[in-house]
Design an enzyme around this catalytic site. Sequence first.
Site, PDB file in Angstrom:
ATOM      1  N   THR A  39       0.883  -1.171   0.000  1.00  0.00           N
ATOM      2  CA  THR A  39       0.000   0.000   0.000  1.00  0.00           C
ATOM      3  C   THR A  39       0.911   1.208   0.000  1.00  0.00           C
ATOM      4  O   THR A  39       2.075   1.101   0.385  1.00  0.00           O
ATOM      5  CB  THR A  39      -0.849   0.003   1.298  1.00  0.00           C
ATOM      6  OG1 THR A  39      -1.764  -1.081   1.252  1.00  0.00           O
ATOM      7  CG2 THR A  39      -1.631   1.283   1.497  1.00  0.00           C
ATOM      8  N   VAL A  41     -12.768  -5.671   1.165  1.00  0.00           N
ATOM      9  CA  VAL A  41     -12.312  -4.296   1.355  1.00  0.00           C
ATOM     10  C   VAL A  41     -11.417  -4.281   2.583  1.00  0.00           C
ATOM     11  O   VAL A  41     -11.771  -4.848   3.620  1.00  0.00           O
ATOM     12  CB  VAL A  41     -13.523  -3.351   1.524  1.00  0.00           C
ATOM     13  CG1 VAL A  41     -13.068  -1.967   1.950  1.00  0.00           C
ATOM     14  CG2 VAL A  41     -14.320  -3.277   0.222  1.00  0.00           C
ATOM     15  N   GLY A  42     -10.261  -3.640   2.451  1.00  0.00           N
ATOM     16  CA  GLY A  42      -9.325  -3.584   3.570  1.00  0.00           C
ATOM     17  C   GLY A  42      -9.502  -2.319   4.384  1.00  0.00           C
ATOM     18  O   GLY A  42     -10.568  -1.687   4.381  1.00  0.00           O
ATOM     19  N   GLY A 102      -0.046  -2.802   5.470  1.00  0.00           N
ATOM     20  CA  GLY A 102       0.018  -4.116   6.108  1.00  0.00           C
ATOM     21  C   GLY A 102      -1.367  -4.690   6.327  1.00  0.00           C
ATOM     22  O   GLY A 102      -2.332  -4.253   5.690  1.00  0.00           O
ATOM     23  N   GLY A 144      -4.739  -5.228   6.778  1.00  0.00           N
ATOM     24  CA  GLY A 144      -5.842  -4.301   6.960  1.00  0.00           C
ATOM     25  C   GLY A 144      -6.845  -4.737   8.001  1.00  0.00           C
ATOM     26  O   GLY A 144      -7.415  -3.911   8.725  1.00  0.00           O
TER      27      GLY A 144
END
Length: 365
Positions: A217, A246-247, A269, A271
């Site tokens: 990310t 979804v994180g 990292g 999520g």
Amino acid sequence: MSDTLTRRDLLRTGAVLAGAAAAGLSADPTASAQQAAAPRSAGGPLAIISGGKVAEITKAMDLLRAGGDPLDAAIEAVAMVEANPSDHTVGLGGLPNEDGVVELDASVMHGPTHKAGAVAALRNIRHPSRVAALVMRRTDHVLLVGDGALRFARAHGFPEEELLTDEARRIWLDWKERHSDDDDWLPPATAPAEDRSTTRPRGQSRVDWREAFTYGTVNCLALTASGDLGGVTTTSGLSYKIAGRVGDSPIIGAGLYVDNQIGAAGSTGRGEANLQNCSSFAIVELIGRGMSPEEACLAQLRRVAGRSERRLLDATGRPTFGLVYYAISKDGRFGAASITAGPEFTVHDGRTARVLESAGLYPKA
Ligand code: ASP
């Protein structure tokens, strides 16, 4: 350090609040966004980005120096990574979900207005952070997902494109053919068994392997000379995730949080750990209580580690997943911390860009 407020923390908090009062800062966390917008006790310009990214942070600093908005500066820095096909963690070239489809998550938060915008599970648009900024500026909503997010991006003229590059497709296919012996996908007969970094080496646990190769990310936080903050987090999320997962990155308070009176924080990292612990919000609150950005990041890591499921810990109780926090304070301090010390981040203080290693709950091996 314990994650509860110690007497020392309280004393320090008192000192900070007294200092804040002397500097004209409101100690009232409910003060209006209007009040938050007024420049006070500025420590910028300052910008921080996850990873070793000197060109990107220099871009953010150039914009800050030219009097740009802190959120715009942060977005332009991450846009460089979103457009880079060799970076497999965000935007074009990001690693896909288990079906081979790239689904992007991003959020932005603007200190002066305390507004936020986000998109989740967005397909075919290489700059989800710019779409998130438009959700913030051109709608009365904070989060758009999936097809709705795509239609919104189209309405604003974003071009649609295939985000799965040939290289990312080969990495995904390699994963698909090797991650299980219990399906019908087979690697090429001629390929050596362990020839790719994305392939789980025999004997390595699935958790260690996922940790090493499946997260990524970009988070960028910026502070202007007059003390205004902005931040962005953008990602292709957990590689080979279940479609629609979804994180933390598009969830305000989890993968990103900005409070113009205190500071800003973001994460890369695992999520799920941040979704379960509201980590970015918690870090900013800890800074508001008097911790330095690095102390706040470490305190939140300790809190997450102490609340993790057994299956995510090794025999000594140490988390087996990766998690890194980045934070800056309104007065111009910065810090980053990881479960294991070492992941790089880059900071620009208006004079030079430096690539530094994050602090850790555990030392580098
Ligand atoms: N935090 C991101 C997510 O969980 C992934 C990452 O940072 O590697 O989607």
